[in-house]
Design a protein around this motif. Structure first.
Motif, mmCIF file in Angstrom:
data_model
loop_
_atom_site.group_PDB
_atom_site.id
_atom_site.type_symbol
_atom_site.label_atom_id
_atom_site.label_comp_id
_atom_site.label_asym_id
_atom_site.label_seq_id
_atom_site.Cartn_x
_atom_site.Cartn_y
_atom_site.Cartn_z
ATOM 1 N N SER A 180 0.761 -1.364 0.038
ATOM 2 C CA SER A 180 -0.097 0.021 -0.155
ATOM 3 C C SER A 180 1.018 1.192 -0.052
ATOM 4 O O SER A 180 0.450 2.105 -0.437
ATOM 5 N N ASN A 181 1.986 1.211 0.618
ATOM 6 C CA ASN A 181 3.083 2.448 0.639
ATOM 7 C C ASN A 181 4.017 2.531 -0.503
ATOM 8 O O ASN A 181 4.679 3.265 -0.731
ATOM 9 N N ASN A 184 3.827 6.155 -2.478
ATOM 10 C CA ASN A 184 4.454 7.190 -1.677
ATOM 11 C C ASN A 184 5.942 7.071 -1.790
ATOM 12 O O ASN A 184 6.763 7.960 -1.705
ATOM 13 N N GLU A 185 6.421 5.655 -1.545
ATOM 14 C CA GLU A 185 7.823 5.714 -1.327
ATOM 15 C C GLU A 185 8.331 5.785 -2.813
ATOM 16 O O GLU A 185 9.475 6.485 -2.857
#
Length: 531
Positions: A180-181, A184-185
């Motif tokens: 899920s991240n 963003n990363e």
């Protein structure tokens, strides 16, 4: 009374006298005494200027001329539009505002993108990557970890226990596309690797921008020395060269042993052998690609004489052992780094003791200052026998050095987007190398040889550009005359090959590959335009 006198004089003049063709004076003081003579002298003056410009002597084939007609029409239309609607003229704006995800869509750019480009001579290996795919590649590699300590952001790829970090670092595994991240990363990594990081670079000083720029090498400072990461970087970069239709590359790169994920040393000799094997593979797979060679580099910042002496000796060792190694350069911010003049004793000692013929290919004159040791690097580079000058932005402040450059056949490496992003020029139409290009064929004091140029991207990952297409586009649109044409593009390719560090035989091979690919692409473009 004065007003009435003016009215009487005005009324006594015929309309033609006021707004029509002015009566020719008896003499202009320069032998021109008629409108016809004036028109002829004016035409001759413009013709002479045109004959001096870069590309003016390049021949075009019959097919070239067919494509050139469309190319020139499209280019002139774009320039006319920019003249009356300057906000739409891309080269006048900071390149970073024209996002990498929104490249030019005009026909001139499309033609340049597809045409072969000759040699890319000024490109730093670790920053010659695709901004659209490189962050994803880094996150996907085995053992990837993101480690942070304040503003310090680094990628690590060693097995546990191989490398110990400061206890203040916080590390986490790199996410996969299923996490899920991940998005963003990915955005965060891209901001750390490139100048697309939310900063307003229009409002910062050259020194501040350089500080930001140099920080972009930080995230991979350890990773680029890790063997499996370095191999992935090489293959990713080579793929970009083929995609941008570049025939030959000279990477500027640091050098030294690498380390595998277990902490085992990988000798640089093994690194060079692997690179050669990959180049050979790309040659077989892509007939329009000749290959890659290396210019080994060390930083001029905080450089001691003893350190440079050691660096030159190790570079010379690889130069003698590997055909991939073709030269040596000093890199880094010139205004805070050691000048060439301050290092002369080391260079003299190196040449005298080793009798080495390892070429120098110096960064020099990447500055706005005049009359300082930093801008005089261009003089010392030429006197030290440099084969090319990287950037050479201050060359126009040294007219006699330019004469030496012309006489010695020193190539000038243009980097228009880099120079703009790093605050040497705000509008590429004002680029100082443009004035040198305009007198390429003007007879010199010491020789009638023309100046020779190449167009380059410097650090395309950090700027979000293509390896050559974007800088080529900026050069033809902002650094050449309105009516300049494909002769500029073709001559730039030939100059890049001629000023490379290849042998005479190798240059002929690359030129033949370029010409075959050029003729093929031109034919395809002509056929597409007919439909």
């Amino acid at each position: 009374m004065k007003f009435m006198l003016l009215v009487l004089i005005w009324n006594s003049l015929g309309e033609k006298d006021v707004v029509g063709e002015a009566p020719a004076p008896t003499s202009w003081g320069n032998g021109i005494d008629s409108a016809g003579d004036y028109a002829e002298e004016r035409k001759q003056s413009l013709d002479i200027e045109a004959s001096w410009r870069f590309g003016s002597t390049q021949n075009l084939t019959e097919n070239d001329r067919l494509l050139n007609k469309t190319y020139t029409e499209k280019k002139v239309a774009l320039l006319n539009d920019g003249y009356y609607n300057e906000t739409r003229f891309r080269p006048s704006a900071l390149f970073l505002t024209n996002s990498y995800s929104n490249p030019p869509s005009d026909d001139v750019y499309k033609i340049l993108r597809r045409l072969p480009k000759g040699a890319l001579l000024h490109s730093h290996f670790t920053a010659t990557q695709d901004i659209a795919t490189y962050p994803q590649l880094l996150l996907s590699l085995e053992n990837c970890q993101i480690c942070e300590k304040g503003d310090n952001y680094q990628l690590r790829y060693f097995n546990d226990g191989v490398e110990t970090l400061d206890s203040d670092y916080t590390c986490r595994e790199c996410p996969t596309p299923l996490d899920s991240n991940y998005t963003n990363e990915l955005v965060n990594l891209r901001a750390h690797l490139t100048m697309y990081d939310g900063n307003d670079y229009n409002s910062k000083s050259v020194q501040m921008i350089w500080n930001h720029f140099e920080s972009k090498f930080g995230p991979t400072r350890s990773a680029k020395h890790t063997w499996h990461v370095w191999k992935a970087m090489l293959n990713s970069s080579l793929a970009m060269m083929v995609e941008d239709n570049i025939q030959y590359v000279e990477y500027r790169t640091g050098y030294g042993d690498l380390t595998d994920r277990n902490g085992t040393k990988v000798p640089y000799e093994q690194v060079l052998k692997y690179m050669q094997s990959q180049i050979d593979d790309y040659r077989k797979r892509f007939p329009n690609f000749y290959g890659v060679n290396l210019i080994l580099t060390k930083s001029r910042v905080n450089l001691t004489n003893d350190k440079l002496k050691s660096d030159l000796q190790s570079a010379n060792k690889y130069y003698k052992e590997s055909e991939l190694v073709r030269g040596f350069d000093l890199v880094g911010y010139e205004e805070t780094g050691r000048t060439l003049k301050s290092l002369l004793p080391v260079f003299f000692q190196f040449r005298n003791e080793t009798k080495s013929d390892m070429p120098f290919v110096f960064h020099a004159g990447e500055t706005l200052w005049t009359g300082f040791n930093v801008d005089q690097n261009v003089l010392d580079a030429v006197l030290l026998g440099t084969k090319r000058i990287g950037h050479g932005y201050s060359l126009d402040a040294h007219p006699y050095v330019l004469e030496l450059v012309r006489k010695q056949g020193v190539g000038i490496e243009l980097n228009p987007i880099s120079n703009q992003v790093l605050a040497l020029v705000d509008d590429i139409r004002n680029h100082r190398n443009k004035r040198v290009m305009d007198v390429t064929h003007k007879p010199g004091l010491l020789t009638e040889n023309p100046f020779k140029f190449s167009v380059n991207s410097d650090d395309c990952l950090i700027f979000g550009s293509k390896p050559m297409t974007d800088d080529m586009y900026m050069m033809v649109m902002a650094m050449t005359a309105k009516d300049s044409d494909l002769r500029v593009v073709k001559r730039m390719a030939y100059d890049s090959i001629e000023t490379s560090l290849l042998t005479t035989t190798e240059k002929k091979k690359v030129a033949a590959i370029f010409e075959k690919e050029w003729d093929r692409v031109v034919q395809v473009l002509i056929e597409e335009l007919r439909h």
